[in-house]
Design an enzyme around this catalytic site. Structure first.
Site, mmCIF file in Angstrom:
data_model
loop_
_atom_site.group_PDB
_atom_site.id
_atom_site.type_symbol
_atom_site.label_atom_id
_atom_site.label_comp_id
_atom_site.label_asym_id
_atom_site.label_seq_id
_atom_site.Cartn_x
_atom_site.Cartn_y
_atom_site.Cartn_z
ATOM 1 N N GLU A 6 -23.309 90.953 7.971
ATOM 2 C CA GLU A 6 -24.006 91.255 6.718
ATOM 3 C C GLU A 6 -23.218 92.335 5.978
ATOM 4 O O GLU A 6 -23.728 92.982 5.075
ATOM 5 C CB GLU A 6 -25.458 91.650 6.983
ATOM 6 C CG GLU A 6 -25.650 92.740 8.002
ATOM 7 C CD GLU A 6 -27.116 93.047 8.252
ATOM 8 O OE1 GLU A 6 -27.802 93.413 7.302
ATOM 9 O OE2 GLU A 6 -27.556 92.923 9.411
ATOM 10 N N CYS A 36 -29.356 90.991 11.140
ATOM 11 C CA CYS A 36 -28.858 91.253 12.501
ATOM 12 C C CYS A 36 -29.001 90.044 13.423
ATOM 13 O O CYS A 36 -28.516 90.058 14.554
ATOM 14 C CB CYS A 36 -29.607 92.429 13.116
ATOM 15 S SG CYS A 36 -29.388 93.929 12.183
ATOM 16 N N SER A 48 -40.664 97.796 8.734
ATOM 17 C CA SER A 48 -39.656 97.063 9.515
ATOM 18 C C SER A 48 -39.895 97.251 11.018
ATOM 19 O O SER A 48 -39.712 96.326 11.804
ATOM 20 C CB SER A 48 -38.235 97.498 9.124
ATOM 21 O OG SER A 48 -37.932 98.784 9.608
ATOM 22 N N HIS A 61 -32.198 93.782 20.438
ATOM 23 C CA HIS A 61 -31.488 94.269 19.256
ATOM 24 C C HIS A 61 -31.913 95.732 19.113
ATOM 25 O O HIS A 61 -33.116 96.029 19.137
ATOM 26 C CB HIS A 61 -31.911 93.455 18.019
ATOM 27 C CG HIS A 61 -31.556 94.139 16.740
ATOM 28 N ND1 HIS A 61 -30.268 94.534 16.464
ATOM 29 C CD2 HIS A 61 -32.310 94.536 15.680
ATOM 30 C CE1 HIS A 61 -30.244 95.122 15.282
ATOM 31 N NE2 HIS A 61 -31.475 95.142 14.788
#
Ligand code: HMG
Length: 392
Positions: free
Chosen positions: A79, A111, A201, A233
């Site tokens: 990204e 991600c 988030s 992650h």
């Protein structure tokens, strides 16, 4: 046929910031960054490193001549792309001298991109068992100076060689995935820093984890006890721990202890590198496999991938016999320990320098960067990459 990860390479730039010093500079208690966020250092990319060079440096350490011949697909997840049109994979394909009869593409979903690439690679190898696929996850995480996301920045890349009869981890079927159109984190085309609704988030990350874990259990009949470890992650390492703790009660005391102890090892590298977006989950896997010398062949590792926007996936892999022979433990230890600390003012200068939208016509000081592959400058809007020597 087993398909999975045959080798994993890793690269992070040679500069870092100490989070205690960043906390002092930002007038925050250091414990917030070190314990509350779970980050100790963050890698800082100089102007001579971008997504392409970092990925190429990561792949350089794993590829042998026979791999270069057999790779017929290069999938670059990022990204932090350098071009709206041309795939970053093509630059890496040339820099590494990969077989010209190959596909080279770039994929994107925040991600989650490298996980998508791994599953694309798996399907390709199922149809073409002789093939090897090079999956790259390379990113620079940037939120801006003095922002709440600043402590979660970082830079680095992983290079994963996918093949049949893999020597590190065989990826199992099925996996569980979930997509929702949400605005938790995004970076519009005109911005070189991310926009984020931080707390939102975090909530989404945890709810996606719970969603795909529940789905995965239903699909497979597997339970917490069947896992040696979970890898996450890790946008910042405390978040993986928070997610793990939401399901840990499903296991007996001994299983809980094992999962928590392994989580600590799986976050060691991420703690001192920062968020590397697409590569983050695989850096955590590397951290676990390289630092826990006791994982036995046949152990099952759970992998949770999350990409804002958002897509989440839970899947698993089985550790192969002799996997340790195919890791680069010493080299990665040296890569991390030989970095140079930069003070806050130097980091801020580098941050501003690397924020410039137009770098055309500029030359960069590659002699200051110990990496083998560097960005030497930009001429007529074309990036000039150099391969400084034949040895790594
Ligand atoms: P914030 O507002 O600065 O921090 O934002 P906070 O006030 O929430 O504090 C963080 C934690 O530190 C809290 O713990 C505090 O209690 C604790 P928690 O409530 O979480 O348990 N704390 C302390 N602990 C010990 N001693 C102290 C102390 N003081 C406070 N003295 C935030 C934090 C993560 C929101 C911010 O940094 C941010 O927006 N980061 C970027 C977004 C992000 O990383 N989100 C993660 C999920 S989204 C994702 O993973 C995708 C992503 O990787 C992008 C992609 O997919 O491409 C980001």
């Amino acid at each position: 046929m087993k398909i999975g990860i045959d080798k994993i390479g890793f690269y992070t730039p040679h500069l870092y910031v100490d989070m205690n010093k960043l906390a002092d500079a930002r007038k925050v208690e250091p414990e917030k960054f070190i314990i509350g966020i779970g980050q100790e250092k963050m890698s800082v990319p100089p102007i001579t490193q971008d997504a392409v060079t970092m990925a190429a440096n990561a792949a350089l350490e794993i590829l042998e001549e026979s791999d270069r011949e057999k790779i017929d697909y290069v999938i670059f997840a990022t990204e932090s792309g350098i071009d709206h049109s041309k795939a970053a994979a093509i630059y890496v394909h040339r820099l590494l001298g990969i077989n010209p009869n190959a596909r080279s593409i770039e994929v994107k979903e925040a991600c989650y991109g490298a996980t998508a690439a791994i599953h694309i690679a798996k399907g390709h190898i199922a149809l073409n068992p002789e093939s090897k696929v090079l999956v790259l996850g390379s990113d620079i995480s940037r939120y801006g100076l003095n922002t709440s996301g600043e402590v979660t920045q970082g830079a680095g890349a992983v290079a994963i060689l996918m093949s049949a009869n893999p020597r590190i981890i065989a990826i199992e079927d099925p996996s569980a995935y979930h997509t929702e159109d949400v605005m938790d984190f995004w970076r519009p085309l005109y911005s070189n820093v991310a926009f984020v609704q931080g707390k939102y988030s975090v909530e989404l990350y945890i709810s996606f984890f719970q969603n795909v874990w529940e789905q995965y259990k239903k699909k497979t009949g597997l339970e917490l006890k069947d896992f040696e470890s979970f890898c996450f992650h890790l946008p910042y390492t405390r978040l993986g721990l928070k997610a793990l703790k939401t399901v840990i009660d499903e296991g007996a005391e001994e299983e809980q202890e094992r999962l928590l102890a392994n989580f600590e090892l799986s976050r060691s590298y991420n703690k001192v590198v920062g968020n590397i977006y697409t590569g983050s989950l695989y850096l955590s896997l590397l951290s676990l496999l390289e630092l826990n010398t006791d994982i036995k062949a046949g152990a099952r590792i759970g992998l949770f991938s999350y990409g804002s926007g958002a897509v989440g996936e839970f899947f698993s892999g089985i550790v192969e016999p002799d996997y340790r022979d195919f890791l680069y433990v010493e080299r990665h230890g040296k890569l991390l320990s030989s970095r140079r600390e930069v003070c806050i003012s130097e980091y801020e200068e580098i941050f501003q320098e690397t924020s410039l939208a137009d770098i055309s016509g500029k030359k960069f000081p590659i002699e200051k960067d110990p990496a083998v592959i560097c960005l030497a400058g930009v001429k007529d809007h074309m990036r000039e990459y150099v391969y400084k020597c034949n040895e790594i």
